[in-house]
Design an enzyme around this catalytic site. Structure first.
Site, PDB file in Angstrom:
ATOM      1  N   THR A  72       0.906  -1.191  -0.139  1.00 51.92           N
ATOM      2  CA  THR A  72       0.040   0.046  -0.072  1.00 51.92           C
ATOM      3  C   THR A  72       0.949   1.321  -0.007  1.00 51.92           C
ATOM      4  O   THR A  72       0.423   2.298  -0.857  1.00 51.92           O
ATOM      5  CB  THR A  72      -1.043   0.064   1.312  1.00 51.92           C
ATOM      6  OG1 THR A  72      -1.830  -1.141   1.269  1.00 51.92           O
ATOM      7  CG2 THR A  72      -1.976   1.306   1.310  1.00 51.92           C
ATOM      8  N   ASN A 150      -5.775  -9.586  -7.455  1.00 50.69           N
ATOM      9  CA  ASN A 150      -5.646 -10.373  -6.184  1.00 50.69           C
ATOM     10  C   ASN A 150      -6.964 -11.204  -6.291  1.00 50.69           C
ATOM     11  O   ASN A 150      -6.751 -11.981  -5.492  1.00 50.69           O
ATOM     12  CB  ASN A 150      -5.768  -9.488  -5.101  1.00 50.69           C
ATOM     13  CG  ASN A 150      -6.863  -8.194  -5.093  1.00 50.69           C
ATOM     14  OD1 ASN A 150      -6.810  -7.539  -6.171  1.00 50.69           O
ATOM     15  ND2 ASN A 150      -7.348  -7.920  -4.114  1.00 50.69           N
ATOM     16  N   SER A 198       5.070  -6.598  -2.860  1.00 61.02           N
ATOM     17  CA  SER A 198       5.058  -6.568  -1.050  1.00 61.02           C
ATOM     18  C   SER A 198       5.622  -7.808  -0.524  1.00 61.02           C
ATOM     19  O   SER A 198       5.478  -9.065  -1.246  1.00 61.02           O
ATOM     20  CB  SER A 198       3.513  -6.634  -0.899  1.00 61.02           C
ATOM     21  OG  SER A 198       3.173  -7.122   0.465  1.00 61.02           O
ATOM     22  N   GLY A 199       6.237  -7.857   0.647  1.00 60.57           N
ATOM     23  CA  GLY A 199       6.704  -8.945   1.008  1.00 60.57           C
ATOM     24  C   GLY A 199       6.180 -10.109   1.405  1.00 60.57           C
ATOM     25  O   GLY A 199       6.405 -11.261   0.999  1.00 60.57           O
ATOM     26  N   HIS A 200       4.785  -9.732   2.181  1.00 59.11           N
ATOM     27  CA  HIS A 200       4.474 -10.922   2.666  1.00 59.11           C
ATOM     28  C   HIS A 200       3.623 -11.769   1.932  1.00 59.11           C
ATOM     29  O   HIS A 200       2.810 -12.514   2.003  1.00 59.11           O
ATOM     30  CB  HIS A 200       3.450 -10.360   3.984  1.00 59.11           C
ATOM     31  CG  HIS A 200       2.303  -9.732   3.468  1.00 59.11           C
ATOM     32  ND1 HIS A 200       0.823  -9.997   3.569  1.00 59.11           N
ATOM     33  CD2 HIS A 200       2.028  -8.652   2.882  1.00 59.11           C
ATOM     34  CE1 HIS A 200       0.055  -9.410   3.062  1.00 59.11           C
ATOM     35  NE2 HIS A 200       0.834  -8.355   2.822  1.00 59.11           N
ATOM     36  N   CYS A 324     -20.880 -10.029   2.894  1.00 55.01           N
ATOM     37  CA  CYS A 324     -20.983 -10.408   4.544  1.00 55.01           C
ATOM     38  C   CYS A 324     -19.684 -10.415   5.177  1.00 55.01           C
ATOM     39  O   CYS A 324     -19.560 -10.440   6.020  1.00 55.01           O
ATOM     40  CB  CYS A 324     -21.661 -11.511   4.491  1.00 55.01           C
ATOM     41  SG  CYS A 324     -23.520 -11.194   4.156  1.00 55.01           S
TER      42      CYS A 324
END
Ligand code: FES
Lengths: 392, 284
Positions: A72, A150, A198-200, A324
């Site tokens: 982000t 994603n 992004s690393g994760h 939901c």
């Protein structure tokens, strides 16, 4: 209880090898890489090596890598930084299916007076490149398009898009958070100006990312402070995480073939199995132009949260585009942009695999899911009616 | 992951009275596929108007299934008269509470029950939704329904209303109208509420008030954004609903400044002052 983790687009397991590499940098080698002593200097050396490892994975020069705190931040820094480098330009082009890191930012910028064009996608989740070309004007500061989605895993032809953007004289940022480590990327062979990772998402820890900034690209720092990262991002480096990201990139390089062979084969078997065993199940997104690890399926006439809760009882961890589960009331913006009908949009489940999944995992899911779907359909007023009309 | 009570999980995992009564004496149906949840309640009613049996079918999340399941347990054995007194609060209470974002599930239960009772009494099967006028287009919610949840649950914010009946949870365009309804109900109850947004602004502004509001909005909402880009804005004149401004600094040179003017300045003034506002740029 056994855990079968197929939510790797949300986050991944830190590879134990990555963790081992990071460990000394907490309690032993804790120096500040900016310090003027040897104790800090050895840490600076390790950060340099990590930068090289990240650069190697995406075919970049180490000087083009800026470490950040997450995907982000990379996205924000790229878009915000470009807008500030071109203050006379007030237009942004992006797509309707971007990650919130880009879309919410663009919304925010719109309120500040920027204008934003969000390009639509077709029912397979693909863009119309002519439309993209037409959307770029002389006032377009930045075009931001993701490499891979994603939710559906759909891959955009970003290298082709980069050519178009360059021809039109704008800057191209690509959110490649889901793509890096899963498919080969070579920045030497394309004209993408900035790229977020992004690393994760690739077996490094959470809290670290990187922004690739091509040499010669104008950039205004987003984090203002010290001279770290060659004045492109202030703030003391998160050294252990950076070391982890470096190692994870090296391992991703080693495992790249496995992604498109073993992981893909498991994904395909899982997907084909579920589609064969479960009636009224649909695949979301283009079958070919897709990440090798992702499968987004819609199970019609039921709601995703119930599926996830029942799966979770069996130890299966996945995610859903249903309203939901997100706390919002509308189903995923990605599925809605693709025009997935409401009969299916509420009951979508995303399976995302990694190299840590086994064939047994796939067998287990194939055994557990069909009864869960039938159980919820038994409860659904729409399923019965659909059944009846089919009989009549 | 939602923080569901054990009771909610129990009713979700072991739903009671799932299914459909053959040739029921009453049917109550609410919700639809687009909204993401729906409930079909079927009842067997004996000669003494007592609910002898109740079954449900639900499309929706875990708490929607749990709310339906517990509802059938609550109403079995009650007379229709007694059952008609059940509110969504009772349903939520029986489940040991629902997360705030899921309160609409209990409202759906109450509505299905009402619809079933109406159906038994031969009243039109029309859904609650069709009475009144639609306020929230995204979720097809009427003013009457909003007014009712506000009244019965003593709601004071738009967010609450969204949690209870979904209205306002999409494009947010209906927020001003929802706010008006909240204000109206609260005013009847004799409580003045500050809904914490500008939407509660008085309908008709005096000229002085309008001028102040325009200046305030420019200072608070517009200038900081322009300043951040090295630009600035100056208010030149206000002529009825015409607002004349000059752009300064980097904004003035910017060829795209008409974007800023329309999408930024005018939109903000419309939002905070009055829909009738138009903005024009003057050279000065
Ligand atoms: S009209 Fe109410 S949220 Fe869109």
């Amino acid at each position: 209880m056994k855990t079968v983790y197929v939510d790797n687009n949300a986050t991944t397991r830190v590879d134990p090898e990555v963790f081992r590499e990071m460990e000394p940098y907490f309690c032993d080698l804790y120096g500040n890489p900016s310090s003027m002593h040897k104790f800090g200097g050895q840490v600076a050396g390790a950060v340099k090596r990590a930068r090289q490892q990240v650069a190697t994975l995406i075919g970049a020069d180490p000087s083009e890598i800026v470490f950040t705190s997450c995907g982000t931040e990379s996205d924000n820094a790229a878009i915000w930084g470009t807008l500030h480098s071109y203050p006379q330009k007030h237009h942004i082009v992006t797509t309707r299916v971007e990650h919130p890191a880009v879309l919410t930012l663009c919304n925010h910028l719109m309120k500040q007076g920027y204008s934003v064009t969000e390009l639509p996608v077709n029912h397979e989740g693909l863009l119309d490149l002519d439309q993209l070309r037409d959307a770029i004007t002389p006032y377009t500061a930045v075009v931001s398009v993701m490499w891979a989605n994603n939710e559906t895993g759909v891959i955009f032809p970003v290298e082709e898009i980069a050519e178009i953007v360059q021809e039109k004289g704008s800057v191209f940022h690509c959110d490649a958070v889901q793509a890096v480590g899963k498919i080969p990327i070579n920045m030497r062979k394309n004209r993408i100006d900035m790229l977020s990772l992004s690393g994760h998402k690739l077996h490094a820890p959470k809290g670290v990312g990187a922004l690739y900034i091509r040499k010669g690209t104008r950039f205004t720092p987003f984090f203002i402070g010290g001279h770290q990262e060659h004045n492109r991002r202030g703030g003391t480096e998160s050294v252990p995480s950076i070391i982890g990201l470096g190692k994870a990139c090296e391992l991703a390089m080693d495992h790249m073939d496995e992604e498109k062979t073993r992981v893909k084969a498991q994904r395909d078997r899982l997907e084909a199995g579920l589609l064969a065993k479960i009636p009224n199940a649909l695949l979301n997104g283009h079958r070919e132009h897709r990440l090798p690890n992702t499968s987004s399926l819609s199970f019609e006439y039921i709601e995703g949260e119930g599926i996830l809760l029942l799966m979770s009882r069996e130890g299966i961890a996945a995610s859903s585009g249903s309203a939901c589960t997100s706390g919002s009331l509308e189903p995923s913006h990605v599925l809605r942009a693709m025009g997935v009908p409401f009969t299916g949009a509420h009951g979508s489940i995303r399976f995302s695999l990694s190299r840590f999944n086994t064939d047994e995992d796939v067998d287990y899911i194939l055994e557990k899911i069909p009864p869960i779907i039938s159980r919820l359909r038994e409860l659904s007023p729409f399923w019965k009616r659909r059944d009846r009309s089919a009989v009549l | 992951m939602w923080d569901y009570s054990e009771k909610v999980m129990d009713h979700f995992l072991n739903p009671r009275n799932a299914g459909e009564i053959e040739n029921p004496d009453a049917v109550g149906e609410v919700g639809n596929m687009t909204c993401g949840d729906a409930l079909r309640l079927t009842l067997r009613v004996d000669e003494k108007e007592r609910i002898a049996d109740a079954k449900f079918q639900t499309f929706g999340c875990g708490s929607a299934i749990a709310s339906s399941s517990i509802l059938t347990e609550m109403i079995k054995g009650l007379t229709l008269e007694e059952a008609s007194k059940i509110t969504n609060k009772d349903i939520a209470q029986q489940l040991d509470g629902l997360p705030p974002e899921k309160m609409h599930c209990s409202v759906m239960g109450m509505e299905a029950l009402e619809a079933a009772i109406n159906n038994y009494r031969g009243r039109p099967v029309e859904h609650e939704e069709l009475e009144g006028t639609i306020v929230c287009k995204c979720f097809g919610v009427t003013d009457e329904k909003i007014e009712r949840v506000v009244r019965e649950n003593n709601l004071s914010t738009v967010e609450d209303v969204t949690h209870f009946c979904k209205a306002g949870g999409g494009c947010e365009e209906c927020h001003p109208q929802i706010n008006e309804i909240i204000q109206k109900v609260q005013a009847e109850k004799g409580v003045a509420v500050d809904t914490g947004t500008d939407q509660g602004r008085p309908k008709k502004l005096t000229n002085i008030q309008k001028m102040h509001l325009i200046m305030e909005t420019i200072d608070r909402e517009i200038r900081p954004g322009l300043n951040a880009d090295g630009g600035d804005i100056e208010l030149i004149d206000i002529d009825g609903d015409r607002v004349l401004v000059a752009l300064r600094g980097s904004c003035a040179e910017c060829v795209a400044s008409s974007f800023t003017l329309k999408s930024g300045v005018e939109a903000k003034l419309k939002e905070f002052v009055s829909n009738a506002i138009t903005v024009e740029e003057v050279e000065q």
